[in-house]
Structure formats: C-alpha cells, structure tokens
Design a protein around this motif. Structure first.
Motif, PDB file in Angstrom:
ATOM      1  N   THR A  32      93.575  50.209  41.022  1.00 16.45           N
ATOM      2  CA  THR A  32      93.219  49.001  41.004  1.00 16.45           C
ATOM      3  C   THR A  32      92.593  48.357  42.199  1.00 16.45           C
ATOM      4  O   THR A  32      92.607  48.960  43.337  1.00 16.45           O
ATOM      5  CB  THR A  32      94.897  48.636  41.003  1.00 16.45           C
ATOM      6  OG1 THR A  32      95.600  48.853  42.199  1.00 16.45           O
ATOM      7  CG2 THR A  32      95.818  48.851  39.872  1.00 16.45           C
ATOM      8  N   ILE A  33      92.241  47.178  41.965  1.00 19.38           N
ATOM      9  CA  ILE A  33      91.483  46.632  43.087  1.00 19.38           C
ATOM     10  C   ILE A  33      91.911  44.843  43.188  1.00 19.38           C
ATOM     11  O   ILE A  33      91.963  44.525  42.062  1.00 19.38           O
ATOM     12  CB  ILE A  33      89.908  46.775  42.901  1.00 19.38           C
ATOM     13  CG1 ILE A  33      89.139  46.172  44.136  1.00 19.38           C
ATOM     14  CG2 ILE A  33      89.419  46.006  41.622  1.00 19.38           C
ATOM     15  CD1 ILE A  33      89.106  47.198  45.282  1.00 19.38           C
ATOM     16  N   GLU A  34      91.960  44.435  44.341  1.00 19.45           N
ATOM     17  CA  GLU A  34      92.458  42.827  44.356  1.00 19.45           C
ATOM     18  C   GLU A  34      91.363  42.344  45.580  1.00 19.45           C
ATOM     19  O   GLU A  34      91.305  42.940  46.541  1.00 19.45           O
ATOM     20  CB  GLU A  34      93.803  42.659  44.561  1.00 19.45           C
ATOM     21  CG  GLU A  34      94.753  42.902  43.798  1.00 19.45           C
ATOM     22  CD  GLU A  34      94.608  41.816  42.668  1.00 19.45           C
ATOM     23  OE1 GLU A  34      94.186  40.846  42.629  1.00 19.45           O
ATOM     24  OE2 GLU A  34      95.043  42.274  41.244  1.00 19.45           O
ATOM     25  N   TYR A  44      82.448  52.517  37.833  1.00 20.76           N
ATOM     26  CA  TYR A  44      81.329  53.718  37.660  1.00 20.76           C
ATOM     27  C   TYR A  44      82.215  55.120  37.918  1.00 20.76           C
ATOM     28  O   TYR A  44      82.962  55.117  38.904  1.00 20.76           O
ATOM     29  CB  TYR A  44      80.166  53.535  38.712  1.00 20.76           C
ATOM     30  CG  TYR A  44      79.165  52.520  38.259  1.00 20.76           C
ATOM     31  CD1 TYR A  44      78.297  52.473  37.699  1.00 20.76           C
ATOM     32  CD2 TYR A  44      79.686  50.877  38.608  1.00 20.76           C
ATOM     33  CE1 TYR A  44      77.219  51.543  37.164  1.00 20.76           C
ATOM     34  CE2 TYR A  44      78.704  50.015  38.151  1.00 20.76           C
ATOM     35  CZ  TYR A  44      77.610  50.317  37.715  1.00 20.76           C
ATOM     36  OH  TYR A  44      76.721  49.374  37.419  1.00 20.76           O
ATOM     37  N   LEU A  45      81.931  55.994  36.885  1.00 21.96           N
ATOM     38  CA  LEU A  45      82.747  57.160  37.231  1.00 21.96           C
ATOM     39  C   LEU A  45      81.469  58.317  36.946  1.00 21.96           C
ATOM     40  O   LEU A  45      80.469  58.231  36.313  1.00 21.96           O
ATOM     41  CB  LEU A  45      83.495  57.540  35.958  1.00 21.96           C
ATOM     42  CG  LEU A  45      84.226  59.050  36.017  1.00 21.96           C
ATOM     43  CD1 LEU A  45      84.965  59.178  37.118  1.00 21.96           C
ATOM     44  CD2 LEU A  45      84.961  59.123  34.639  1.00 21.96           C
ATOM     45  N   LEU A  69      84.906  57.937  41.518  1.00 15.97           N
ATOM     46  CA  LEU A  69      85.152  56.490  40.969  1.00 15.97           C
ATOM     47  C   LEU A  69      84.853  55.450  41.992  1.00 15.97           C
ATOM     48  O   LEU A  69      85.393  55.706  42.952  1.00 15.97           O
ATOM     49  CB  LEU A  69      86.618  56.551  40.546  1.00 15.97           C
ATOM     50  CG  LEU A  69      86.865  55.238  39.763  1.00 15.97           C
ATOM     51  CD1 LEU A  69      86.181  55.182  38.360  1.00 15.97           C
ATOM     52  CD2 LEU A  69      88.442  55.254  39.526  1.00 15.97           C
ATOM     53  N   THR A  70      83.755  54.728  41.640  1.00 16.62           N
ATOM     54  CA  THR A  70      83.649  53.572  42.435  1.00 16.62           C
ATOM     55  C   THR A  70      83.752  52.207  41.683  1.00 16.62           C
ATOM     56  O   THR A  70      83.263  52.043  40.436  1.00 16.62           O
ATOM     57  CB  THR A  70      81.975  53.667  42.854  1.00 16.62           C
ATOM     58  OG1 THR A  70      82.026  55.009  43.588  1.00 16.62           O
ATOM     59  CG2 THR A  70      81.630  52.586  43.869  1.00 16.62           C
ATOM     60  N   VAL A  71      84.132  51.235  42.416  1.00 20.15           N
ATOM     61  CA  VAL A  71      84.501  49.790  41.727  1.00 20.15           C
ATOM     62  C   VAL A  71      83.445  48.970  42.908  1.00 20.15           C
ATOM     63  O   VAL A  71      83.588  49.195  43.719  1.00 20.15           O
ATOM     64  CB  VAL A  71      85.635  49.378  41.631  1.00 20.15           C
ATOM     65  CG1 VAL A  71      86.481  49.323  43.034  1.00 20.15           C
ATOM     66  CG2 VAL A  71      86.141  47.904  41.063  1.00 20.15           C
ATOM     67  N   SER A  81      82.304  47.364  47.546  1.00 20.84           N
ATOM     68  CA  SER A  81      82.844  48.376  46.721  1.00 20.84           C
ATOM     69  C   SER A  81      83.895  49.167  47.411  1.00 20.84           C
ATOM     70  O   SER A  81      84.221  49.395  48.524  1.00 20.84           O
ATOM     71  CB  SER A  81      81.568  49.360  46.548  1.00 20.84           C
ATOM     72  OG  SER A  81      81.166  50.132  47.641  1.00 20.84           O
ATOM     73  N   ARG A  82      84.492  50.054  46.539  1.00 23.92           N
ATOM     74  CA  ARG A  82      85.608  51.246  47.045  1.00 23.92           C
ATOM     75  C   ARG A  82      85.390  52.363  46.059  1.00 23.92           C
ATOM     76  O   ARG A  82      85.046  52.209  45.114  1.00 23.92           O
ATOM     77  CB  ARG A  82      87.080  50.341  46.904  1.00 23.92           C
ATOM     78  CG  ARG A  82      88.233  51.245  46.773  1.00 23.92           C
ATOM     79  CD  ARG A  82      88.228  51.673  48.656  1.00 23.92           C
ATOM     80  NE  ARG A  82      89.445  52.634  48.774  1.00 23.92           N
ATOM     81  CZ  ARG A  82      89.637  53.454  49.534  1.00 23.92           C
ATOM     82  NH1 ARG A  82      88.518  53.650  50.467  1.00 23.92           N
ATOM     83  NH2 ARG A  82      90.632  54.437  49.632  1.00 23.92           N
ATOM     84  N   SER A  83      85.522  53.526  46.820  1.00 20.88           N
ATOM     85  CA  SER A  83      85.258  54.535  46.286  1.00 20.88           C
ATOM     86  C   SER A  83      86.396  55.584  46.462  1.00 20.88           C
ATOM     87  O   SER A  83      87.049  55.622  47.413  1.00 20.88           O
ATOM     88  CB  SER A  83      83.919  55.406  46.416  1.00 20.88           C
ATOM     89  OG  SER A  83      82.889  54.687  46.133  1.00 20.88           O
ATOM     90  N   TRP A  84      86.604  56.401  45.388  1.00 17.95           N
ATOM     91  CA  TRP A  84      87.513  57.560  45.484  1.00 17.95           C
ATOM     92  C   TRP A  84      86.950  58.960  44.944  1.00 17.95           C
ATOM     93  O   TRP A  84      86.085  58.804  43.930  1.00 17.95           O
ATOM     94  CB  TRP A  84      88.905  57.168  44.502  1.00 17.95           C
ATOM     95  CG  TRP A  84      89.590  56.153  44.947  1.00 17.95           C
ATOM     96  CD1 TRP A  84      90.804  56.223  45.510  1.00 17.95           C
ATOM     97  CD2 TRP A  84      89.472  54.769  44.369  1.00 17.95           C
ATOM     98  NE1 TRP A  84      91.519  54.711  45.695  1.00 17.95           N
ATOM     99  CE2 TRP A  84      90.478  53.850  45.010  1.00 17.95           C
ATOM    100  CE3 TRP A  84      88.656  54.158  43.761  1.00 17.95           C
ATOM    101  CZ2 TRP A  84      90.864  52.644  44.805  1.00 17.95           C
ATOM    102  CZ3 TRP A  84      88.669  52.870  43.419  1.00 17.95           C
ATOM    103  CH2 TRP A  84      89.559  51.896  44.066  1.00 17.95           C
ATOM    104  N   ASN A  85      87.189  59.892  45.562  1.00 20.70           N
ATOM    105  CA  ASN A  85      86.730  61.193  45.070  1.00 20.70           C
ATOM    106  C   ASN A  85      88.041  61.797  44.596  1.00 20.70           C
ATOM    107  O   ASN A  85      89.115  62.035  45.046  1.00 20.70           O
ATOM    108  CB  ASN A  85      86.342  62.096  46.347  1.00 20.70           C
ATOM    109  CG  ASN A  85      84.759  61.524  46.863  1.00 20.70           C
ATOM    110  OD1 ASN A  85      84.247  61.241  45.818  1.00 20.70           O
ATOM    111  ND2 ASN A  85      84.753  61.467  48.081  1.00 20.70           N
ATOM    112  N   ILE A  86      87.881  62.480  43.449  1.00 19.46           N
ATOM    113  CA  ILE A  86      89.139  62.646  42.536  1.00 19.46           C
ATOM    114  C   ILE A  86      88.714  64.243  42.127  1.00 19.46           C
ATOM    115  O   ILE A  86      87.791  64.738  41.465  1.00 19.46           O
ATOM    116  CB  ILE A  86      89.239  62.014  41.092  1.00 19.46           C
ATOM    117  CG1 ILE A  86      89.166  60.221  41.448  1.00 19.46           C
ATOM    118  CG2 ILE A  86      90.461  62.382  40.414  1.00 19.46           C
ATOM    119  CD1 ILE A  86      88.930  59.560  40.383  1.00 19.46           C
TER     120      ILE A  86
END
Length: 131
Positions: A32-34, A44-45, A69-71, A81-86
């Motif tokens: 989620t993002i706020e 983006y995946l 995953l980047t929003v 933007s915010r990114s996560w490495n999964i």
C-alpha cells in the motif's frame, strides 16, 4: 501562506515498512501507499507496468526468485516512488512480513490458505478509505 504539507507531493505512509521482503512461495502480499495529495499511481513489477493504478497492489509469489516492485506517484509538478525487493523462498520461513499458515488473520494483508483478503475488511478499507 500555504501549508508546507500541501506544497509538494510526499509519501505519508506505505506498507510493508521493510524494503527487503522475504515471502514464501504461493502467498499473496498486499502493498500500500498513501500520499499527502492526490496523484497518478502506477505499479511496476520487474520494470514492467502491472496495469494497476490504485493505492494498493496484490503481489502473488508463484515462482522462486527475487523481484522488484516499484510504485510511482506523479502530480503536476513532481514524481516520487517507493520500491521493495521481494525474495520468494520455496521452503524457508518468512521474516515476519508474512504470517505462517495456521496463524491466519484476515486483515493482515496476506491471503493465507482458506482465506481471501479481498473478502475481508482490509481490502474494502483500501478501496473505500474513510474521509
């Protein structure tokens, strides 16, 4: 004078908090993002646009490996933007980001066996946030 919190696009909150995520194979995790102001959202995946343009993204861990995953949130003046490495683990236990099967708790953002998070209050709250 203009309120500083309204003078530019900023991320107010996001989840998961950790940018490095370990998840078991065949799990679903909700991201989620706020932001402080409305903007255009794109998820983006692995550098490919997912087609999602809402404040949350449902990630399904179907294959072992590492994903990004980047929003991106854009308003008229700025893009953030915010990114996560999964990392998807086929046999290892997660690091606390995802609850293990048997401890299902609808609303934690993870669809565990026998549970569909889109049928519980968590997903409805994301789709229809309180004013």
């Amino acid at each position: 004078t203009q309120d500083e919190s309204l003078s530019g696009l900023e991320i107010k909150s996001f989840s998961p908090i950790d940018s490095e995520i370990n998840i078991e194979k065949d799990k679903i995790l909700i991201f989620t993002i706020e932001t402080n102001v409305n903007g255009d959202i794109e998820w983006y995946l692995d550098n490919n646009f997912t087609g999602e343009t809402v404040k949350y993204y449902s990630f399904s861990s179907r294959q072992d490996g590492i994903h990004n995953l980047t929003v991106f949130i854009t308003d008229l003046d700025k893009q953030i933007s915010r990114s996560w490495n999964i990392k998807i683990n086929g046999s290892q236990n997660p690091n606390g980001t995802v609850l293990e099967s048997g401890t299902a708790s609808c609303g934690n953002g993870i669809a565990e066996e026998g549970e569909n998070c889109f049928s519980c209050g968590f997903a409805r709250a994301l789709k229809h946030p309180m004013p």
